[in-house]
Structures are given as C-alpha cells and as structure tokens.
Design a protein around this motif. Structure first.
Motif, PDB file in Angstrom:
ATOM      1  N   SER A  33       0.742  -0.930  -0.338  1.00  0.00           N
ATOM      2  CA  SER A  33      -0.190   0.074  -0.014  1.00  0.00           C
ATOM      3  C   SER A  33       0.538   1.357  -0.340  1.00  0.00           C
ATOM      4  N   PRO A  35       0.808   6.069   1.162  1.00  0.00           N
ATOM      5  CA  PRO A  35      -0.442   7.158   0.463  1.00  0.00           C
ATOM      6  C   PRO A  35       0.027   7.501  -0.652  1.00  0.00           C
ATOM      7  N   GLU A 101      -5.016   7.251  -1.855  1.00  0.00           N
ATOM      8  CA  GLU A 101      -4.337   5.645  -1.513  1.00  0.00           C
ATOM      9  C   GLU A 101      -4.323   4.649  -2.512  1.00  0.00           C
TER      10      GLU A 101
END
Length: 174
Positions: A33, A35, A101
């Motif tokens: 992941s 941001p 995100e």
C-alpha cells in the motif's frame, strides 16, 4: 499475500489464464500500500517489477527538460505499470505517483523467472498480455501524435516528426 486475494477483474495480465495458472501467478505476487502523494516508481531508476493497481489511482508523469513534470496518464484499478523496465532492464521512462491511497500487487522479475520454470504457460500469458497492453498504448500514442502534428501550431515541427517517425519504424537507430 494470500492466494485467495485476486487482482481486479479488469486487469489485462490475467486474460485467458486458467485457474491453475492464476493460482501460480498469485502465489508470487506481493501486496503493498502507498499513501496519496507517494512516488511508487521514480523516473530514471529501474526496479524490474510489474505493478497491478488493486485500488486507488496513480499518476504517470514525465520530467521535461526544463525540470517541470508533464502528466502522461492517470491509472485506475486494474491498470498495469512498470512493464517497459520489467522486460527490458532499463531506467523507468516516467514516474508513477499515488493520487489517492493505493493498493498494488507487484511481480518481481525474480518471481517471474521462477514462474517461467514452474508454470511456463502462465509466464507466457503474462508476456503476451503485457505485449497487448504495450501495443494498445503505442496505438493510442500514434493517434495522439498524428493529431498533434496536424495542428496548425505544430506545422513547423512536421519535418522533425517525420524524421523521428522514420527512425522509429525502420532502423531503430537513435
């Protein structure tokens, strides 16, 4: 990443794969992941990874000679990036930055090489499907470039464009 997680249905890399082939590929993907605002790929570096956007949006941007950035594309869920450096070890031609995100799956070149041994049909389909993605992007770029060259304000660059096109499609010598 667990094998039960899967890429978005719109991801072209998995086109025409059997369940076993998908399983072999999914077992080699790493989930990550980022941001909003974080750079995922940096122009000029080479990571040899194929990236699949699971969720979120990314911007592809190219640094121009005057150090400004030009947005080339916005990628959505299911899109693939990093393919040019993945199959041809060369620096990334642009940067990819998270606009929101972003969740991605990534296939390293090392894992792809393992896949070629364990499941050559899946590796072959990834290669073929990546070629289709690149071909479609090149087709769109050809259309955009042809339209751009036809604009009255770019007529002074027509000869430069004609020379570039001749090199691109004939001798590949730059």
């Amino acid at each position: 990443m667990s094998v039960s997680e899967s890429p978005p249905p719109s991801c072209p890399l998995f086109q025409d794969m059997s369940l076993d082939e998908r399983h072999d590929v999914l077992a080699r993907l790493v989930h990550e992941s980022f941001p909003a605002g974080e750079t995922i790929l940096r122009e000029g570096l080479s990571t040899q990874m194929l990236w699949i956007i699971v969720s979120g949006r990314c911007e592809v941007a190219k640094t121009m000679r005057d150090e400004t950035e030009q947005q080339l594309a916005v990628l959505e869920s299911g899109a693939v990036f990093g393919e040019m450096s993945f199959f041809h070890a060369a620096p990334h031609s642009a940067s990819v930055r998270a606009l929101s995100e972003v969740e991605v799956m990534q296939l390293s070149r090392v894992h792809y090489d393992e896949l070629e041994i364990a499941c050559p049909s899946a590796a072959g389909k990834i290669m073929l499907n990546t070629l289709k993605v690149l071909s479609e992007r090149l087709r769109r770029m050809d259309e955009w470039t042809a339209e751009f060259v036809q604009r009255p304000e770019t007529s002074r660059h027509y000869e430069e464009w004609r020379d570039f096109r001749a090199k691109l499609y004939s001798d590949w010598q730059f």
